[in-house]
Motif scaffolding. Structure first.
Motif, PDB file in Angstrom:
ATOM      1  N   TRP A   1       5.747   2.579  12.406  1.00  0.00           N
ATOM      2  CA  TRP A   1       6.191   1.674  11.456  1.00  0.00           C
ATOM      3  C   TRP A   1       5.935   2.150  10.132  1.00  0.00           C
ATOM      4  O   TRP A   1       6.787   2.203   9.347  1.00  0.00           O
ATOM      5  CB  TRP A   1       5.660   0.201  11.573  1.00  0.00           C
ATOM      6  N   SER A   2       4.790   2.745   9.933  1.00  0.00           N
ATOM      7  CA  SER A   2       4.420   3.344   8.718  1.00  0.00           C
ATOM      8  C   SER A   2       5.281   4.566   8.303  1.00  0.00           C
ATOM      9  O   SER A   2       5.606   4.507   7.267  1.00  0.00           O
ATOM     10  CB  SER A   2       2.869   3.733   8.468  1.00  0.00           C
ATOM     11  N   LEU A   3       5.484   5.371   9.397  1.00  0.00           N
ATOM     12  CA  LEU A   3       6.318   6.692   9.136  1.00  0.00           C
ATOM     13  C   LEU A   3       7.733   6.207   8.986  1.00  0.00           C
ATOM     14  O   LEU A   3       8.294   6.716   8.133  1.00  0.00           O
ATOM     15  CB  LEU A   3       6.323   7.594  10.461  1.00  0.00           C
ATOM     16  N   TRP A   4       8.033   5.335   9.695  1.00  0.00           N
ATOM     17  CA  TRP A   4       9.555   4.719   9.441  1.00  0.00           C
ATOM     18  C   TRP A   4       9.875   4.159   7.807  1.00  0.00           C
ATOM     19  O   TRP A   4      10.631   4.488   7.113  1.00  0.00           O
ATOM     20  CB  TRP A   4       9.865   3.553  10.503  1.00  0.00           C
ATOM     21  N   LEU A   5       8.743   3.561   7.551  1.00  0.00           N
ATOM     22  CA  LEU A   5       8.847   2.954   6.059  1.00  0.00           C
ATOM     23  C   LEU A   5       8.592   4.024   4.904  1.00  0.00           C
ATOM     24  O   LEU A   5       9.050   3.719   3.926  1.00  0.00           O
ATOM     25  CB  LEU A   5       7.901   1.669   5.628  1.00  0.00           C
ATOM     26  N   ARG A   6       8.136   5.111   5.414  1.00  0.00           N
ATOM     27  CA  ARG A   6       7.458   6.365   4.595  1.00  0.00           C
ATOM     28  C   ARG A   6       6.722   5.729   3.513  1.00  0.00           C
ATOM     29  O   ARG A   6       6.942   6.003   2.268  1.00  0.00           O
ATOM     30  CB  ARG A   6       8.937   6.930   3.800  1.00  0.00           C
ATOM     31  N   ALA A   7       5.793   5.172   3.882  1.00  0.00           N
ATOM     32  CA  ALA A   7       4.696   4.689   2.908  1.00  0.00           C
ATOM     33  C   ALA A   7       3.914   6.065   2.217  1.00  0.00           C
ATOM     34  O   ALA A   7       3.722   6.896   3.015  1.00  0.00           O
ATOM     35  CB  ALA A   7       3.693   3.938   3.726  1.00  0.00           C
ATOM     36  N   PRO A   8       3.866   5.930   0.861  1.00  0.00           N
ATOM     37  CA  PRO A   8       2.961   6.929   0.272  1.00  0.00           C
ATOM     38  C   PRO A   8       1.576   7.378   0.753  1.00  0.00           C
ATOM     39  O   PRO A   8       0.726   6.279   0.958  1.00  0.00           O
ATOM     40  CB  PRO A   8       2.854   6.708  -0.937  1.00  0.00           C
ATOM     41  N   LEU A   9       1.419   8.293   1.657  1.00  0.00           N
ATOM     42  CA  LEU A   9       0.244   8.510   2.599  1.00  0.00           C
ATOM     43  C   LEU A   9      -1.021   8.369   1.508  1.00  0.00           C
ATOM     44  O   LEU A   9      -2.198   7.729   2.130  1.00  0.00           O
ATOM     45  CB  LEU A   9       0.149   9.947   3.080  1.00  0.00           C
ATOM     46  N   ARG A  10      -1.091   8.969   0.440  1.00  0.00           N
ATOM     47  CA  ARG A  10      -2.447   9.198  -0.270  1.00  0.00           C
ATOM     48  C   ARG A  10      -2.775   7.900  -0.777  1.00  0.00           C
ATOM     49  O   ARG A  10      -3.872   7.463  -0.608  1.00  0.00           O
ATOM     50  CB  ARG A  10      -2.271   9.944  -1.691  1.00  0.00           C
ATOM     51  N   THR A  11      -1.954   6.975  -1.339  1.00  0.00           N
ATOM     52  CA  THR A  11      -2.249   5.402  -1.701  1.00  0.00           C
ATOM     53  C   THR A  11      -2.641   4.814  -0.551  1.00  0.00           C
ATOM     54  O   THR A  11      -3.454   3.874  -0.496  1.00  0.00           O
ATOM     55  CB  THR A  11      -1.140   4.950  -2.420  1.00  0.00           C
ATOM     56  N   LEU A  12      -1.771   5.047   0.459  1.00  0.00           N
ATOM     57  CA  LEU A  12      -2.210   4.234   1.823  1.00  0.00           C
ATOM     58  C   LEU A  12      -3.452   4.454   2.319  1.00  0.00           C
ATOM     59  O   LEU A  12      -4.306   3.584   2.612  1.00  0.00           O
ATOM     60  CB  LEU A  12      -1.277   4.547   2.882  1.00  0.00           C
ATOM     61  N   VAL A  13      -4.118   5.734   2.169  1.00  0.00           N
ATOM     62  CA  VAL A  13      -5.336   6.119   2.816  1.00  0.00           C
ATOM     63  C   VAL A  13      -6.225   5.443   1.861  1.00  0.00           C
ATOM     64  O   VAL A  13      -7.457   4.932   2.315  1.00  0.00           O
ATOM     65  CB  VAL A  13      -5.543   7.606   3.071  1.00  0.00           C
ATOM     66  N   GLN A  14      -5.984   5.383   0.604  1.00  0.00           N
ATOM     67  CA  GLN A  14      -7.255   4.982  -0.223  1.00  0.00           C
ATOM     68  C   GLN A  14      -7.170   3.230  -0.403  1.00  0.00           C
ATOM     69  O   GLN A  14      -8.479   2.981  -0.144  1.00  0.00           O
ATOM     70  CB  GLN A  14      -6.763   5.258  -1.610  1.00  0.00           C
ATOM     71  N   MET A  15      -6.129   2.883   0.188  1.00  0.00           N
ATOM     72  CA  MET A  15      -6.405   1.162   0.324  1.00  0.00           C
ATOM     73  C   MET A  15      -7.060   0.989   1.419  1.00  0.00           C
ATOM     74  O   MET A  15      -7.959   0.005   1.686  1.00  0.00           O
ATOM     75  CB  MET A  15      -4.942   0.829   0.321  1.00  0.00           C
ATOM     76  N   LEU A  16      -6.587   1.689   2.399  1.00  0.00           N
ATOM     77  CA  LEU A  16      -7.425   1.546   3.818  1.00  0.00           C
ATOM     78  C   LEU A  16      -8.832   1.675   3.621  1.00  0.00           C
ATOM     79  O   LEU A  16      -9.810   1.108   4.185  1.00  0.00           O
ATOM     80  CB  LEU A  16      -6.621   2.283   4.838  1.00  0.00           C
ATOM     81  N   GLY A  17      -9.349   2.768   3.054  1.00  0.00           N
ATOM     82  CA  GLY A  17     -10.496   3.083   2.914  1.00  0.00           C
ATOM     83  C   GLY A  17     -11.412   2.141   2.438  1.00  0.00           C
ATOM     84  O   GLY A  17     -12.419   1.744   2.590  1.00  0.00           O
ATOM     85  N   ALA A  18     -10.911   1.588   1.184  1.00  0.00           N
ATOM     86  CA  ALA A  18     -11.684   0.611   0.342  1.00  0.00           C
ATOM     87  C   ALA A  18     -11.714  -0.771   1.204  1.00  0.00           C
ATOM     88  O   ALA A  18     -12.677  -1.366   1.323  1.00  0.00           O
ATOM     89  CB  ALA A  18     -10.646   0.066  -0.836  1.00  0.00           C
ATOM     90  N   GLU A  19     -10.665  -0.971   1.883  1.00  0.00           N
ATOM     91  CA  GLU A  19     -10.672  -2.008   2.869  1.00  0.00           C
ATOM     92  C   GLU A  19     -11.551  -1.789   3.921  1.00  0.00           C
ATOM     93  O   GLU A  19     -12.214  -3.166   4.416  1.00  0.00           O
ATOM     94  CB  GLU A  19      -9.290  -2.608   3.406  1.00  0.00           C
ATOM     95  N   LEU A  20     -11.825  -0.953   4.637  1.00  0.00           N
ATOM     96  CA  LEU A  20     -12.510  -0.569   5.647  1.00  0.00           C
ATOM     97  C   LEU A  20     -14.083  -0.808   5.457  1.00  0.00           C
ATOM     98  O   LEU A  20     -14.676  -1.295   6.174  1.00  0.00           O
ATOM     99  CB  LEU A  20     -12.421   0.679   6.064  1.00  0.00           C
TER     100      LEU A  20
END
Length: 217
Positions: free
Chosen positions: A41-60
Motif C-alpha cells: 500500500w505504501s509503495l502503491w501510494l509512493r509515500a516519501p520514504l525519508r519523511t515516512l521513516v522519520q515519522m515512524l521512528g518518532a512514533e515508535l
C-alpha cells in the motif's frame, strides 16, 4: 499508478487498520500478511520514504514507552501491529494533495451536517498549521533558533497572536467562499463508483478473513 480518489484511499486505509485492530494477539503469521499488505500500500501510494521513516521512528519511541510494561512477547506484537497501522495511515496522509485533508475526512460515512463540520475543521486546521510555520520562521529570523529558542518564543502572548492571526485569515477565507457562492454545502463529491465499491468489498472480505483466521488454531 492508477489515480485513486482521496475518500477511496481513506476508506481502504481504514479497512486495513480496523482489521488489524481486531486481530488476535500473538497471531504472527497473519500479522506478517498484514505487514506485506501495508508495504504494498505504501509503495502503491509512493509515500516519501525519508519523511515516512522519520515519522515512524518518532512514533515508535512513543509506542515503546506504552507497550513495554505488557511483557516482552505481548509488547513486541502490539508494537509491530501499531507500527503497521501507522505505516498505512502515514502513507495515506503523506500523499494527500494540499488542502485536501477535510475532503478526505468527509469521505467517511457520517451525517451530512457532521460531514460539513469535519470538512471545514480540516480546512481551518491547515490554516492554523500554516500560521504556526510562519511564526516559527519569524522566530528563526529573529535569532531564536533551535528547540529551546522556539519554545521560549511560544509564550502566552504568541499563542494569543496565533489565535488572532488564524481567526483573521479564516474570516478572509470564509468571505472568499461566500463571494464564490458558498451556501453551507461544499462541492466535495465522495460517492464511490461501482468499481470502487467492488474493491472496497474485496478489501472488507479480505480483512475480515485474515482477522477471523487469526483466531483459528
Amino acid at each position: 499508478m492508477l489515480k485513486l480518489s482521496i475518500p477511496f484511499r481513506l476508506r481502504l486505509s481504514l479497512i486495513i487498520v480496523i482489521g488489524l485492530g481486531f486481530m488476535k494477539t500473538g497471531a504472527w503469521l497473519w500479522l506478517g500478511i498484514y505487514g506485506a499488505i501495508a508495504l504494498l500500500w505504501s509503495l502503491w501510494l509512493r509515500a516519501p520514504l525519508r519523511t515516512l521513516v522519520q515519522m515512524l521512528g518518532a512514533e515508535l519511541i512513543f509506542l515503546s514507552l506504552l507497550v513495554l510494561p505488557q511483557g516482552w512477547e505481548r509488547a513486541s506484537f502490539l508494537l509491530l501491529r501499531s507500527l503497521i497501522c501507522l505505516l498505512i495511515m502515514n502513507s495515506f496522509l503523506l500523499t494527500l494533495p494540499p488542502h485536501s485533508f477535510g475532503i478526505a475526512l468527509k469521505g467517511l460515512p457520517l451525517p451530512a451536517g457532521l460531514q460539513e463540520i469535519v470538512l471545514l475543521a480540516g480546512q481551518y486546521l491547515e490554516i492554523l498549521l500554516a500560521e504556526v510555520n510562519r511564526m516559527k520562521r519569524s522566530a528563526q529570523l529573529r535569532g531564536l533558533s533551535g528547540k529551546g529558542g522556539w519554545l521560549r518564543y511560544v509564550s502566552a502572548s504568541t499563542i494569543g497572536a496565533l489565535y488572532l492571526r488564524s481567526l483573521d485569515r479564516a474570516e478572509r477565507v470564509h468571505a472568499a467562499m461566500l463571494i464564490r457562492g458558498y451556501q453551507g454545502t461544499l462541492p466535495a463529491d465522495t460517492r464511490s463508483t461501482p468499481k470502487q465499491r467492488m474493491w472496497l468489498t474485496v478489501a472488507i472480505l479480505t480483512a475480515t478473513g485474515l482477522t477471523i483466521a487469526s483466531y483459528v488454531k
